[in-house]
Design a protein around this motif. Structure first.
Motif, short mmCIF file in Angstrom:
data_model
loop_
_atom_site.label_atom_id
_atom_site.label_comp_id
_atom_site.label_asym_id
_atom_site.label_seq_id
_atom_site.Cartn_x
_atom_site.Cartn_y
_atom_site.Cartn_z
N TRP A 120 -3.59 -2.17 6.02
CA TRP A 120 -4.84 -2.83 5.65
C TRP A 120 -5.04 -4.09 6.50
CZ3 TRP A 120 -6.29 -4.75 0.04
CH2 TRP A 120 -7.62 -5.14 0.04
N TRP A 156 5.25 -10.32 -8.24
CA TRP A 156 3.81 -10.59 -8.38
C TRP A 156 3.42 -11.96 -7.86
CZ3 TRP A 156 0.98 -6.66 -8.23
CH2 TRP A 156 1.37 -5.46 -8.83
N MET A 187 6.69 -1.48 -15.08
CA MET A 187 5.96 -1.16 -13.86
C MET A 187 6.35 0.24 -13.36
SD MET A 187 5.44 -4.77 -12.04
CE MET A 187 6.61 -4.51 -10.76
N LYS A 188 6.08 1.22 -14.19
CA LYS A 188 6.44 2.59 -13.83
C LYS A 188 5.21 3.40 -13.49
CE LYS A 188 10.38 2.59 -16.91
NZ LYS A 188 10.86 3.00 -18.21
N LEU A 191 2.27 4.45 -11.50
CA LEU A 191 1.85 4.29 -10.10
C LEU A 191 0.43 3.78 -9.97
CD1 LEU A 191 2.24 4.56 -7.04
CD2 LEU A 191 1.67 6.96 -7.25
N LEU A 238 0.37 0.06 -10.84
CA LEU A 238 1.09 -0.71 -9.83
C LEU A 238 0.26 -0.82 -8.57
CD1 LEU A 238 3.81 -1.99 -8.90
CD2 LEU A 238 4.55 0.29 -8.25
N PHE A 239 -0.34 0.32 -8.21
CA PHE A 239 -1.12 0.38 -6.99
C PHE A 239 -2.35 -0.53 -7.09
CE2 PHE A 239 -3.73 2.30 -3.71
CZ PHE A 239 -2.79 2.37 -2.70
N GLY A 286 -2.62 -3.25 -8.80
CA GLY A 286 -2.15 -4.62 -8.65
C GLY A 286 -1.92 -4.96 -7.19
N ILE A 287 -1.27 -4.03 -6.48
CA ILE A 287 -0.99 -4.24 -5.06
C ILE A 287 -2.30 -4.36 -4.29
CG2 ILE A 287 -0.08 -3.07 -3.03
CD1 ILE A 287 2.09 -1.86 -4.88
N PHE A 288 -3.25 -3.51 -4.64
CA PHE A 288 -4.55 -3.51 -3.96
C PHE A 288 -5.29 -4.82 -4.21
CE2 PHE A 288 -9.12 -2.81 -4.06
CZ PHE A 288 -9.35 -2.27 -2.80
N ALA A 325 -4.24 -7.72 -5.17
CA ALA A 325 -3.62 -8.93 -4.63
C ALA A 325 -4.17 -9.23 -3.24
CB ALA A 325 -2.10 -8.76 -4.58
N LEU A 326 -4.23 -8.19 -2.40
CA LEU A 326 -4.71 -8.43 -1.04
C LEU A 326 -6.23 -8.53 -0.99
CD1 LEU A 326 -3.63 -8.93 1.76
CD2 LEU A 326 -3.76 -6.51 2.22
N ALA A 327 -6.90 -7.74 -1.83
CA ALA A 327 -8.37 -7.80 -1.85
C ALA A 327 -8.84 -9.20 -2.23
CB ALA A 327 -8.91 -6.77 -2.83
N PHE A 328 -8.08 -9.83 -3.10
CA PHE A 328 -8.39 -11.17 -3.58
C PHE A 328 -8.40 -12.16 -2.41
CE2 PHE A 328 -6.76 -14.78 -6.46
CZ PHE A 328 -8.05 -15.11 -6.85
#
Lengths: 488, 225
Positions: free
Chosen positions: A191, A257, B1-2, B4, B7-8, B10-12, B14-17
């Motif tokens: 990304w 996090w 955090m099992k 997917l 979790l995904f 959250g990962i998305f 974080a960077l979108a922010f």
């Protein structure tokens, strides 16, 4: 291999699990070995460029008659060979191998992984030649010319998708800390890369928006690609080698996090004092300081897991490198947070201090942990032990002392340089000349690192190609013969 | 955090922010900046609104053709790895005290540039206003000597020589008007009967350097004398 009182750390409780791991290792062997060999080759190539650049920094006439060897290009060739050649290949080797093991699922389509890896390295070779030829973009961390980047992006996509699919089809309920980090990094890197390429190279954004994008990307390559991969590796191998669980699961959730939320705002601190709105810079500073949280948390988690087992750290090649890396992570991150403060940045910005800082992160932290990962992975992939403990010791000491000298020299020299540069009474040329002794110390440290890398490469080549000569030993290669403690 | 998908997400996010907060918002704030005059005047219709007076020159200037070619040389040599092109405000560092410019640079100064070369290292001095600095007269000759071998103009510099951008040739009849004018007794001067002439790339690079000038005011960054 195992003794009765202590559970063998790199095996788990049952033979069945061990057999399963062994089958997974076998299925990813060809791809992982390819990535290790590529990574070590790029490490050596990057080292040659590094030495050239280091000498040129204080001997400007050294090899200066050839255009392709001019400082700006050699320096960039060094950065890209190390970041994309050594860094990415070793991540593909160690990170994906850990992912495969933790997902405990049969590895399908390993051919795709291998082919994508071959194209990644072809793209990178074209890119490095492009840089030396003069097609360098002069955008920091994105120097590879535009004709090589699509190939890199496509081959990366195949590798990244492979990792996500492995996670999707994993077996077992539990998801390990390492898996969060590796999964997230596999997703974050493309990304970042695609946005940065698009907004800077292909369809340039207006004015300094490019610079904001540039530092959002460049800093996040460290924080959201190299860092999580190295942390994931440490989170996997520290408990594995020591045979005890990680100190606290909840701390690791918090650490993950906090990294995900704070780190990716931090890059703007490279533009403090620059021509961008102050609120952007302030956001970057706040995030950089907030990074203290994940750093302390991860530090506690890693270091507390090791406490009491220092002998093991001394004995195990893997742990010795990884613990060095983990300590460096704490140090380099706290330095980084301090450097983001306006008053400190006023001095360190634009100086060699920053160069020292980036080597502290990429080498003392990331690279040392990856060395540790390779020392653990190779015997399991090859079912063969490391041929020489002495070479491992040479590698460790050359790297550890070399990088310490480099960081201390560049940061001391850089701090003096910054103070002098901010004092208009001192002529600029004098501030330049006062950095020369420190730059010479950097060159010496570079020679030490080179020695370490050569020892590492010899050991790997010996292990790979001299199968018959290498002892089919009873136990793993250790750095200390004492019989106390556990195994490995 | 099992889980997917969770979790995904959250990962998305974080960077979108940070992408939204840093890049999109700076694009919204700065992406529509236009060239402007040095000062603004109250509008005839509504005196509370400031507008550009008509007929005055717009800044920053648009780069010329040869200057663009010179910038390509600057980029291909990797000059950015030792030279910045940004001036910090007075009181933060000593950029202005060192005479590197008479005001800080602001976002609008860079809007006409295809590639922004702010840089992060000062192994050499800042170049944002190098064309407007001390060497205005004779600047061209100075830059050529400096590029050919920095030791001629700045002894002890760590800048590498760019002699490969110059041609050493035998003087055929009359000397070329472009030939480098070495100081008397310079050990870098060519032997008698020879001259050092800049290639097209060297000429373009020097024109680019001379074009780097922060010698105009902007409404948000006036030059205060």
């Amino acid at each position: 291999m195992s003794n009765s009182s202590n559970e063998s750390p790199y095996s788990s409780n049952s033979l069945a699990v061990r057999a399963e791991l062994s089958a997974i290792d076998a299925s990813i062997r060809s791809a992982s070995l390819f990535f290790v060999i590529s990574a070590v080759s790029w490490l050596l190539i990057g080292t040659v460029f590094a030495l050239l650049a280091a000498f040129k920094a204080h001997e400007p006439d050294f090899a200066s008659t050839y255009e392709f060897l001019t400082f700006g290009r050699v320096r960039s060739a060094h950065l890209n060979a190390m970041a994309l050649g050594w860094g990415n290949n070793i991540i593909f080797a160690v990170g994906l191998w850990i992912m495969a093991r933790l997902c405990r699922a049969p590895i399908n389509h390993k051919g795709i992984l291998l082919i994508a890896g071959i194209f990644w390295n072809i793209g990178l070779t074209v890119g490095i030649f492009g840089i030396l030829k003069g097609d360098i973009t002069s955008v920091e961390w994105l120097e590879i010319p535009h004709y090589a980047t699509p190939l890199l992006a496509i081959s990366y996509a195949l590798i990244g998708v492979w990792g996500v699919l492995a996670f999707r089809f994993r077996k077992g309920e539990h998801v390990y800390v390492s898996q969060w980090y590796i999964l997230a990094a596999l997703f974050w890197f493309p990304w970042l890369y695609v946005i940065a390429q698009t907004m800077i190279i292909w369809f340039p954004a207006r004015g300094v928006v490019q610079s904001v994008t540039n530092w959002w990307f460049a800093h996040n390559v460290l924080g959201l690609w190299l860092t999580p991969m190295a942390l994931g590796t440490a989170y996997y191998l520290i408990p594995k080698v020591l045979g005890r669980p990680i100190y606290s699961y909840y701390l690791s959730v918090l650490g993950f996090w906090a990294l995900a939320i704070f780190y990716n705002w931090a890059g703007v601190h490279h533009l403090i004092g620059g021509p961008i709105p102050v609120w952007l810079i302030s956001a970057g500073i706040v995030a950089s300081v907030m990074m203290v949280i994940p750093v302390i948390v991860v530090g506690i988690n890693h270091h507390m897991s090791v406490v009491g087992l220092h002998k093991e750290v001394w004995r195990s090649p893997t742990l010795r490198f990884i613990v060095f890396g983990a300590i460096s992570y704490t140090l380099v991150s706290l330095t980084g947070s301090a450097m983001a403060l306006r008053s400190v940045n006023e001095v360190t910005h634009f100086t060699h201090f920053t160069v020292g800082h980036s080597h502290h992160g990429v080498y003392a932290f990331f690279t040392m942990i990856m060395f540790g990962g390779v020392y653990y992975m190779m015997p399991r992939l090859l079912k063969r032990e490391w041929p020489s403990a002495s070479l491992i010791k040479i590698h460790f000491w050359a790297s550890a002392i070399g990088i310490t000298v480099m960081v201390v020299a560049l940061q001391t020299g850089g701090w003096i340089q910054g103070l002098e540069m901010n004092n208009a009474e001192i002529p600029f040329l004098e501030t330049v000349q006062n950095t020369i002794p420190w730059l010479k110390a950097r060159s010496i440290s570079g020679v030490m690192l080179t020695i370490g890398h050569i020892a590492f490469a010899i050991n790997i080549a010996w292990m790979l190609f001299a199968a018959g000569a290498v002892r089919a030993k009873q136990g793993p290669t250790l750095l200390d013969d004492s019989k106390e403690g556990g195994i490995v | 955090m099992k889980n997917l998908p969770l979790l995904f997400c959250g990962i998305f996010f974080a960077l979108a922010f940070s992408f939204t907060g840093l890049i999109l918002s700076s694009h919204i704030q700065l992406g529509s900046l236009t060239r402007t005059t040095e000062t603004l005047v109250p509008s005839d219709e509504d005196p509370t609104v400031l507008v550009m007076p008509e007929g005055e020159t717009l800044f920053p200037a648009m780069p010329g053709g040869i200057e663009q070619q010179g910038k390509d040389v600057y980029i291909s040599m990797g000059c950015i790895y030792c030279h910045t092109q940004q001036i910090r405000r007075s009181g933060f560092g000593a950029d202005i005290d060192r005479g590197w410019g008479s005001r800080q640079t602001v976002a609008r100064d860079y809007i006409t540039q295809d590639r922004v070369l702010l840089g992060t290292m000062r192994a050499g001095p800042d170049l944002a206003n190098v064309g407007g600095r001390i060497f205005q007269q004779g600047g061209r000759d100075w830059h050529h000597l400096h590029l050919y071998n920095p030791q001629i103009t700045s002894e002890g510099s760590t800048m590498p020589p760019f002699a490969f951008l110059y041609e050493l040739r035998e003087i055929d009849g009359t000397a070329s008007a472009d030939a480098l004018k070495f100081p008397p007794d310079s050990k870098y001067a060519p032997e008698a009967g020879y001259e050092v002439v800049p290639t097209r790339r060297a000429k373009a690079l020097v024109e680019y350097l001379l074009s780097l000038k922060i010698n105009y005011s902007l409404p948000e960054a006036p030059i205060s004398e």
